[in-house]
Write an enzyme that holds these catalytic residues in place. Structure first.
Site, PDB file in Angstrom:
ATOM      1  N   ASN A  59      -4.442   5.338  -3.039  1.00  0.00           N
ATOM      2  CA  ASN A  59      -3.906   4.214  -2.282  1.00  0.00           C
ATOM      3  C   ASN A  59      -4.991   3.155  -2.250  1.00  0.00           C
ATOM      4  OD1 ASN A  59      -2.536   2.512  -0.526  1.00  0.00           O
ATOM      5  ND2 ASN A  59      -3.089   3.682   1.305  1.00  0.00           N
ATOM      6  N   MET A  90       0.826  -1.193   0.000  1.00  0.00           N
ATOM      7  CA  MET A  90       0.000   0.000   0.000  1.00  0.00           C
ATOM      8  C   MET A  90       0.867   1.253   0.000  1.00  0.00           C
ATOM      9  SD  MET A  90      -3.149  -0.763  -0.210  1.00  0.00           S
ATOM     10  CE  MET A  90      -4.263  -2.154   0.006  1.00  0.00           C
ATOM     11  N   CYS A  91       0.400   2.279  -0.658  1.00  0.00           N
ATOM     12  CA  CYS A  91       1.128   3.542  -0.747  1.00  0.00           C
ATOM     13  C   CYS A  91       0.809   4.424   0.462  1.00  0.00           C
ATOM     14  CB  CYS A  91       0.738   4.270  -2.029  1.00  0.00           C
ATOM     15  SG  CYS A  91       0.886   3.279  -3.514  1.00  0.00           S
ATOM     16  N   ARG A  92       1.520   5.529   0.560  1.00  0.00           N
ATOM     17  CA  ARG A  92       1.269   6.564   1.566  1.00  0.00           C
ATOM     18  C   ARG A  92       1.190   7.905   0.851  1.00  0.00           C
ATOM     19  NH1 ARG A  92      -0.618   4.308   5.973  1.00  0.00           N
ATOM     20  NH2 ARG A  92      -1.602   3.377   4.144  1.00  0.00           N
TER      21      ARG A  92
END
Length: 293
Positions: free
Chosen positions: A112, A1-3
């Site tokens: 995200n 997962m991205c931030r």
């Protein structure tokens, strides 16, 4: 997962979110604490608004923590509205075209989340785009395609309605093709005037989203995870919620696709006044830089 992190308010230096706080976005790129993957090193990007309608943008495939240009740019650029993102690839190669934020005209977008069985849904999703929007697709991620579909479905005239229609279309398509119906979507997007965010998942397991006041007066930031350890300064935005930050402050609404008929509800009871403003939170970045929060 991205931030990711986004801000709207009185002009701030990008470093006030990207590099200065104790748990800045750069810090989160190698040590995220509220994500399935702690490392988000598959590139980064920033988009900011200034004197022109369309945003400026800088992206690269280097990990955010190792790019000295990012820190230099963040220290020099001051903007009233900007988006910043660090990537953990779940689909699509590590290349600049796949790094967020994505930009089209005056719109910027970062995401995200994920689409279940995207490899099987990608081609019919792309077929919904008109020729101009199809030609604008330069990467291979589900995130960029969701952005372009939202533009196709009327992002310019009804931003939240277009996002709802896009997500409903993906859910219906997956069901029709007898594939896994799974959309996890926590995104921020802007037209240079208002900042929008949506937290939604078809399985009620959307990636995290937090908000807090920031800046000298009336500014707010939206983040994947808090930039410091002051729990009183942050509120978690619930799953199934949309946030609009504009000239008149913050509007928080229930959000959903509701199967066949995507709708956005009337404003929810959650309000900025309930967010527990901390008087000096992030003011001029002085507390952020000290790391004592």
């Amino acid at each position: 997962m991205c931030r990711w992190a986004a801000y709207r308010g009185e002009p701030l230096y990008l470093e006030d979110l990207v590099s200065s706080p104790a748990h800045s976005l750069i810090e989160q790129s190698h040590c995220a604490t509220r994500a399935k993957t702690a490392t988000n090193g598959d590139g980064f990007g920033i988009a900011w608004y200034g004197d022109h309608p369309e945003p400026g943008r800088y992206r690269d495939i280097l990990p955010a923590w190792s790019d000295c240009n990012l820190k230099s740019i963040a220290r020099q650029i001051r903007s009233p509205l900007f988006l910043a993102h660090v990537r953990a690839a779940t689909g699509g190669g590590t290349r600049r075209d796949n790094c967020h934020p994505f930009v089209h005209g005056r719109w910027s977008f970062m995401h995200n989340g994920q689409i279940g069985d995207f490899d099987h849904l990608r081609r019919p999703m792309e077929s919904m785009l008109d020729n101009d929007l199809y030609a604008a697709r330069t990467g291979s991620t589900d995130s960029e395609l969701l952005f372009l579909l939202a533009l196709q479905f009327g992002l310019e005239r009804d931003p939240l309605g277009a996002i709802a229609e896009t997500l409903a279309f993906v859910e219906r398509l997956a069901e029709h093709l007898e594939r896994k119906v799974l959309v996890r979507f926590t995104a921020a997007f802007s037209d240079g005037h208002d900042l929008y965010a949506v937290r939604y998942a078809s399985d009620w397991k959307a990636p995290t989203l937090y908000a807090a006041p920031m800046g000298p007066s009336g500014g707010y930031c939206l983040v994947s995870e808090p930039l410091n350890d002051d729990d009183n300064a942050w509120v978690e935005i619930p799953d199934g919620t949309a946030v609009i930050i504009g000239e008149n402050g913050v509007d928080v609404r229930l959000f959903g696709t509701q199967g066949q008929s995507p709708t956005v509800s009337q404003p929810a009871k959650l309000r900025a006044a309930d967010w527990g403003r901390s008087a000096d939170w992030g003011r001029s970045g002085s507390q952020n830089r000290s790391g004592k929060m």
